[in-house]
Design a protein around this motif. Structure first.
Motif, PDB file in Angstrom:
ATOM      1  N   SER A   1     -24.242 -56.212 -19.869  1.00 31.28           N
ATOM      2  CA  SER A   1     -22.856 -55.764 -20.000  1.00 31.28           C
ATOM      3  C   SER A   1     -22.073 -56.029 -18.720  1.00 31.28           C
ATOM      4  O   SER A   1     -20.926 -56.498 -18.763  1.00 31.28           O
ATOM      5  CB  SER A   1     -22.825 -54.265 -20.332  1.00 31.28           C
TER       6      SER A   1
ATOM      7  N   VAL B   1     -21.164 -59.690 -18.305  1.00 32.00           N
ATOM      8  CA  VAL B   1     -19.984 -60.073 -19.078  1.00 32.00           C
ATOM      9  C   VAL B   1     -18.710 -59.663 -18.340  1.00 32.00           C
ATOM     10  O   VAL B   1     -17.721 -60.404 -18.313  1.00 32.00           O
ATOM     11  CB  VAL B   1     -20.030 -59.441 -20.479  1.00 32.00           C
TER      12      VAL B   1
ATOM     13  N   SER C   1     -18.455 -61.362 -26.261  1.00 35.19           N
ATOM     14  CA  SER C   1     -19.306 -60.193 -26.006  1.00 35.19           C
ATOM     15  C   SER C   1     -19.512 -59.374 -27.273  1.00 35.19           C
ATOM     16  O   SER C   1     -20.635 -58.948 -27.592  1.00 35.19           O
ATOM     17  CB  SER C   1     -18.669 -59.315 -24.923  1.00 35.19           C
TER      18      SER C   1
ATOM     19  N   SER D   1     -25.921 -65.790 -23.746  1.00 33.59           N
ATOM     20  CA  SER D   1     -24.675 -65.041 -23.919  1.00 33.59           C
ATOM     21  C   SER D   1     -23.571 -65.603 -23.048  1.00 33.59           C
ATOM     22  O   SER D   1     -22.403 -65.469 -23.363  1.00 33.59           O
ATOM     23  CB  SER D   1     -24.890 -63.564 -23.577  1.00 33.59           C
TER      24      SER D   1
END
Length: 701
Positions: free
Chosen positions: A222, A225, A396, A697
């Motif tokens: 997290s 991102v 995300s 990601s």
């Protein structure tokens, strides 16, 4: 009773947190505080490395212009990070896990920071940036002064300065190009970043409470991102600032951020990231090598200890005698494992398919901003801002939804494959629609149209002279575009035949332009202003449609991100999952990450209409591309690489369906539960999976 006695003895003899009621509280608190300190430091380092990655991608076009490079040369600089990272990643991952992990990570952060600062260092040793201008570096001091671009004096060198630059400037060029230091700095950054992800996750999983590792790693993802989004915002701010801000009078600058000659303060982003990276490395030197791990043992139910699933049995038949023991670490064992993986057709097909996909993505994301700038007249600063506030949050959310759907629906192997294939097809379909949102080719006299404004099927190549400017003694190399009142863009006010000027800086206006008058424009004082003519409102609307479609395409790519990673090890033996993931990312980064920016850049260079010329007369950065050719080449490469991907994915799915459907019956479709397979894997497999999920990601922007 005997088992309880053995467990009690092992707890007393171990160096982990004591089971004594009073001392356990203190030791667990100390252990928890040490891990929290490590998590805070590691989180900061993850943000810094994500920040640095985005700043490089966003600044590559600015670097290209500042150093007068072609797109393929800039692609080499962009790929140098992967070169540095791949040089040491294997050694660091193998030997680093046995050493003082926090110190190695701290050293990596310091090296990463030094690399970023080295990347920015050429700015402080180079002369001020000089862009092509009719004023030749001597701007008018007041609005009443008159400058005459069209000079009929054949002895004048004010407009024809090419020979002067060739004679004086080239002699002062350094034997070693300054962009070499940018390449070395980016490579050094790749070396420094190599231990952060694998060793950081290893340390967490070694000393975290049972079941808490996934939670900590989720926090890292997290924050990464957040680092990516912040990187785009930082890059947007830096590019909006002029490269020599603080050194020159900005009122004398005649170009705007939307101009193809504009160079933003690319160095500022690397300087900030470098300082932050060095600061992120300092806390690691105060963290101990090991913490007192809680006594909770990893518990696996008896049902999972037995290789009971029929899918596992079927997978083991693919390769005889797989290397299973940790003692088999010699070269023979390695090559046997490698042979086992490469003889697995399902894995091999997946690997080749992923390579094509990754190559397409790297080329696309590297040159997308340049395409939007050239095709839709959008500044790099605005584009990076949009990526930071729209694209990254969308990706995300989609990556999270992909994992959530897999878990909520309890998808098994074929279910995961279906989710990945469907999302991938949707993403490619949406991307295939992007070329339809296009604007007309720019009307530039002497490049895309003739001086009378007539369109041609094949544009004339570098024919700047015309009867209307034949007496002006213009420099044909100069690129200082002006927009005439007739809607045509001219490569310079001299080539527009302008006889006078009023104003200074960005407000400079040229009058009495003979080429505009010759174009039957009804005006006695035909004028032109600095910069290319603006696009139509219809083009602005198409840009909105393009970004909307691009965001949807990125959403579906991200939706299949987690299932894609899981397929990397679903079709290999459990003992070889770590090697399968390692080989997967080694091939992707070595071939796709390094080569894709280079050959994409070389292909894009072929669509250039107007090249800048450096002091030695060599080709520099491209000033203007043929937007139609750029679009055709760019999307042909991106979409062309996806054609074999679709074919390979269809073949892979047919093989998987036949294999698992036949071997496992109809009730469960022969598919193994996602969670069940992961619980049986060694620690290293979990580490590789989490690291690779993070890498994936970041790619679906």
């Amino acid at each position: 009773m005997a088992a309880k006695a053995d467990l009690s003895d092992s707890r007393k003899d171990s160096n982990q947190c004591s089971t004594d009621v009073q001392s356990s509280v203190k030791k667990k608190t100390k252990c928890s505080n040490g891990l929290k300190m490590f998590m805070i430091a590691l989180s900061f380092s993850w943000i810094c490395k994500a920040l640095a990655a985005v700043v490089m991608k966003a600044s590559i076009t600015q670097i290209e212009r500042r150093f007068g490079m072609t797109s393929s040369e800039a692609g080499l600089i962009d790929g140098s990070f992967e070169i540095g990272n791949l040089l040491v990643i294997t050694l660091v991952s193998h030997f680093g896990a046995k050493s003082h992990i926090p110190r190695i990570i701290g050293t990596g952060c310091l090296i990463m920071g030094i690399g970023s600062i080295l990347t920015a260092s050429p700015h402080f040793f180079m002369e001020h940036y000089k862009y092509d201008s009719t004023l030749n570096g001597k701007p008018l001091e007041n609005s009443t002064a008159i400058y005459t671009p069209c000079s009929t004096d054949l002895n004048s060198t004010s407009n024809n300065k090419s020979s002067v630059l060739l004679e004086s400037g080239c002699k002062n060029e350094s034997a070693l190009p300054m962009w070499i230091y940018v390449l070395m700095g980016n490579m050094l950054r790749g070396i420094g970043e190599s231990p952060i992800t694998p060793l950081g996750i290893t340390y967490i999983d070694n000393f975290a409470n049972e079941g808490h590792s996934a939670f900590y790693i989720g926090i890292l993802h997290s924050l990464a991102v957040i680092g990516l989004a912040t990187g785009f915002l930082l890059a947007s701010l830096c590019i909006k600032l002029y490269v020599d801000i603080g050194y020159v009078d900005l009122s004398t600058i005649t170009i705007k951020p939307i101009d193809s000659r504009w160079v933003g303060a690319w160095w500022l982003g690397f300087l900030i990231v470098g300082i932050l990276s060095i600061a992120a490395g300092i806390p690691f030197f105060f963290i101990p090598k090991s913490l007192e791990k809680p006594t909770n043992k990893r518990k696996i139910s008896a049902s999972l200890d037995i290789s009971s699933t029929k899918e596992n049995r079927s997978r083991r038949t693919n390769c005889k005698n797989p290397v299973q023991t940790k003692e088999s670490k010699n070269l023979t064992g390695f090559f046997l494992s490698l042979k086992c993986i490469l003889s697995n057709w399902m894995y091999l097909i997946y690997l080749i398919s992923s390579l094509f996909t990754f190559s397409s993505f790297i080329g696309y994301i590297t040159y997308l901003s340049k395409y939007l700038e050239q095709h839709f007249d959008q500044s790099m600063s605005k584009l990076n801002l949009l990526l930071g506030i729209i694209a990254m949050p969308t990706v995300s959310i989609s990556v999270f939804l992909g994992g959530f759907i897999s878990r909520k629906l309890k998808l098994k192997t074929l279910g995961i494959a279906k989710l990945f294939f469907i999302s991938h097809i949707c993403a490619i379909t949406l991307k295939a629609m992007l070329p339809s949102f296009n604007c007309e080719r720019r009307l530039v006299a002497g490049l895309t149209v003739t001086y009378d404004g007539s369109d041609q099927e094949t544009h004339p190549q570098n024919i700047p002279s015309s009867f209307c400017n034949s007496d002006c003694n213009c420099d044909p190399i100069l690129w200082d575009p002006v927009c005439g009142d007739n809607g045509l863009t001219y490569m310079s006010p001299c080539l527009a035949g302008c006889k006078s000027s009023v104003g200074h800086g960005k407000d400079l206006v040229f009058h009495n332009c003979s080429c505009i008058e010759a174009n039957h424009f009804q005006s006695r004082k035909a004028s032109a202003h600095l910069g290319q003519c603006s696009r139509t409102d219809d083009c602005s609307r198409k840009f909105i449609y393009f970004m909307t479609m691009q965001t949807l395409s990125s959403f579906f790519f991200g939706l299949g991100g987690s299932p894609k990673i899981m397929l990397a090890f679903k079709n290999v033996e459990p003992e070889l999952k770590s090697l399968a993931l390692g080989l997967h990312f080694l091939v992707l980064r070595a071939i796709g990450g390094i080569l894709a920016p280079i050959y994409f850049g070389a292909a894009i260079d072929s669509s250039c209409l107007k090249w800048a010329t450096n002091n030695c007369g060599d080709k520099g950065a491209c000033r203007m591309y043929d937007s139609i050719s750029y679009r055709n080449i760019f999307f042909s490469l991106c979409l062309g690489l996806h054609v074999p991907v679709i074919i390979l994915n269809i073949i892979l799915f047919m093989i998987m369906k036949k294999k698992y459907g036949e071997n496992n019956g109809s009730s469960n479709s022969g598919e193994i539960d996602v969670d069940e397979s992961n619980l049986k894997e060694p620690l290293n497999n979990n580490i590789q999976f989490e690291a690779s999920a993070h890498e994936d990601s970041e790619t679906h922007i």
